[in-house]
Design a protein around this motif. Structure first.
Motif, mmCIF file in Angstrom:
data_model
loop_
_atom_site.group_PDB
_atom_site.id
_atom_site.type_symbol
_atom_site.label_atom_id
_atom_site.label_comp_id
_atom_site.label_asym_id
_atom_site.label_seq_id
_atom_site.Cartn_x
_atom_site.Cartn_y
_atom_site.Cartn_z
ATOM 1 N N LEU A 149 0.820 -1.204 0.000
ATOM 2 C CA LEU A 149 0.000 0.000 0.000
ATOM 3 C C LEU A 149 0.860 1.263 0.000
ATOM 4 O O LEU A 149 0.548 2.241 -0.691
ATOM 5 C CB LEU A 149 -0.938 -0.003 1.206
ATOM 6 N N ILE A 177 0.782 4.171 -2.840
ATOM 7 C CA ILE A 177 0.574 5.584 -2.541
ATOM 8 C C ILE A 177 1.662 6.429 -3.196
ATOM 9 O O ILE A 177 1.389 7.420 -3.883
ATOM 10 C CB ILE A 177 0.556 5.808 -1.018
ATOM 11 N N SER A 225 1.270 6.382 -7.027
ATOM 12 C CA SER A 225 0.160 7.191 -7.533
ATOM 13 C C SER A 225 0.473 8.674 -7.436
ATOM 14 O O SER A 225 0.105 9.457 -8.325
ATOM 15 C CB SER A 225 -1.118 6.869 -6.746
ATOM 16 N N PHE A 236 -7.158 1.425 -5.126
ATOM 17 C CA PHE A 236 -7.557 2.135 -3.911
ATOM 18 C C PHE A 236 -9.047 1.982 -3.642
ATOM 19 O O PHE A 236 -9.474 1.972 -2.481
ATOM 20 C CB PHE A 236 -7.194 3.622 -4.024
ATOM 21 N N ASP A 279 -9.247 8.212 2.773
ATOM 22 C CA ASP A 279 -9.372 7.079 1.849
ATOM 23 C C ASP A 279 -10.314 7.416 0.694
ATOM 24 O O ASP A 279 -10.058 7.043 -0.456
ATOM 25 C CB ASP A 279 -9.884 5.849 2.596
ATOM 26 N N ALA A 309 -8.852 9.720 -1.870
ATOM 27 C CA ALA A 309 -7.849 9.078 -2.714
ATOM 28 C C ALA A 309 -8.437 8.567 -4.017
ATOM 29 O O ALA A 309 -7.707 8.362 -4.983
ATOM 30 C CB ALA A 309 -7.190 7.916 -1.950
ATOM 31 N N ARG A 321 -3.707 11.287 -1.289
ATOM 32 C CA ARG A 321 -3.261 9.911 -1.086
ATOM 33 C C ARG A 321 -2.015 9.844 -0.217
ATOM 34 O O ARG A 321 -1.786 8.868 0.480
ATOM 35 C CB ARG A 321 -2.976 9.256 -2.439
ATOM 36 N N ILE A 322 -1.187 10.883 -0.288
ATOM 37 C CA ILE A 322 0.050 10.864 0.481
ATOM 38 C C ILE A 322 -0.259 10.877 1.974
ATOM 39 O O ILE A 322 0.533 10.395 2.788
ATOM 40 C CB ILE A 322 0.953 12.057 0.103
ATOM 41 N N LYS A 345 -2.375 9.097 3.409
ATOM 42 C CA LYS A 345 -2.614 7.725 3.841
ATOM 43 C C LYS A 345 -1.357 7.091 4.411
ATOM 44 O O LYS A 345 -1.426 6.105 5.136
ATOM 45 C CB LYS A 345 -3.125 6.883 2.667
ATOM 46 N N LEU A 346 -0.195 7.658 4.069
ATOM 47 C CA LEU A 346 1.050 7.094 4.590
ATOM 48 C C LEU A 346 1.080 7.141 6.116
ATOM 49 O O LEU A 346 1.715 6.301 6.751
ATOM 50 C CB LEU A 346 2.254 7.861 4.038
#
Length: 299
Positions: A43, A47, A50, A81, A107, A110, A139-140, A142-143
């Protein structure tokens, strides 16, 4: 792990907790098993990949030559995603509450912009396509859910917030006093046309940025500027020391596992814990891979 999307049924619902939802939950929300660690690594790679696609697509030369490839990659990442988002909704106890939580919103962000660009062809009239690309960069965020150091940073900043606020109040008083003093000493003829302009100069000088658009011309003004520069060196070290001290505390109290409560999503419960330390909900048995000296993979 921040915030509290509601999760699987209570431990009394043995069938649900022992079935595919528990296995899926363990893989997605925990990282003490090989499957969980692999899921997190894949995942994180998705991320970063993407985000790289979005960044490359914003470059005119790259977009002109590889627009088709970038569009295909964007849709591939969006599809993956989307599957991940639906899997999270499937294994949590109350999907709607999870969807409204901060992590659930991230989420959703994203995947949502890609679908919006197709579903609303006239969207460019109301919102620039670049804004959709910016939303994809969510999306970054989500890290933060998959890198432990992000959690440590958040906890350190939260623990330091009162000290940092006091420090910022002190800095604001200093720049206000020094900016006013420079307004009096230098005056409008040297560019210090108002107290806010003097405060702006004091901030740029204290932070050692020094744009050079406003500079003192009198001897007394240069003395004040020199003092501000020296004060800036020491001042910038203060918040660094505060946060570093909290990092040390976090490291000493490091979470022993990624074991996560199904009820409040708090992380780091001890292997022998039977109940959540934050909400008191029963914890399912800890699932992990057997180590070199372990006879069984469970507690």
């Amino acid at each position: 792990m921040p915030d509290h999307p509601p999760h699987l049924p209570p431990a009394t619902h043995a069938g649900a907790d022992a079935g595919w939802r528990l296995r899926l939950y363990t893989v997605i929300f925990e990282a003490d098993t090989r499957a969980g660690r692999l899921f997190d690594l894949v995942l994180v790679a998705m991320i970063l990949g993407s985000v790289a696609v979005v960044v490359l697509d914003s470059m005119a030369a790259v977009h002109a030559r590889h627009a088709g490839v970038l569009a295909a990659l964007e849709w591939a990442f969006t599809a993956l995603f989307t599957v991940e988002y639906l899997a999270r909704l499937a294994c949590v106890r109350h999907p709607l509450r999870y969807a409204r939580s901060p992590l659930g919103v991230i989420d959703l962000l994203a995947v949502l912009p890609t679908y919006l660009a197709v579903a609303v062809p006239g969207l460019h009239v109301l919102i620039d396509v670049r804004v959709l690309r910016l939303l994809r960069l969510f999306r970054i965020l989500k890290l933060g859910a998959y890198v432990a150091e992000f959690g440590m940073l958040g906890r350190a900043l939260a623990a330091s917030r009162r000290k940092i606020l006091v420090f910022m109040a002190f800095v604001m008083m200093v720049v206000m006093i020094m900016g006013t003093l420079m307004y009096v000493v230098e005056g409008p003829e040297h560019g210090y046309t108002s107290i806010p302009v003097g405060v702006y100069w004091a901030i740029t000088t204290m932070t050692t940025v020094g744009f050079g658009d406003i500079t003192p011309h009198t001897d007394l003004g240069r003395v004040i500027a020199s003092a501000m520069m020296l004060l800036g060196w020491g001042t910038l070290a203060v918040p660094t020391g505060i946060v570093s001290a909290e990092f040390t505390v976090q490291r000493m109290g490091r979470t022993p596992t990624t074991r996560t409560c199904h009820e409040c999503l708090s992380e780091g419960h001890a292997p022998s814990a039977r109940f959540c330390r934050d909400c008191g909900a029963p914890l399912p048995p800890w699932q992990r891979d057997a180590g070199p000296g372990d006879a069984t993979p469970g507690p």
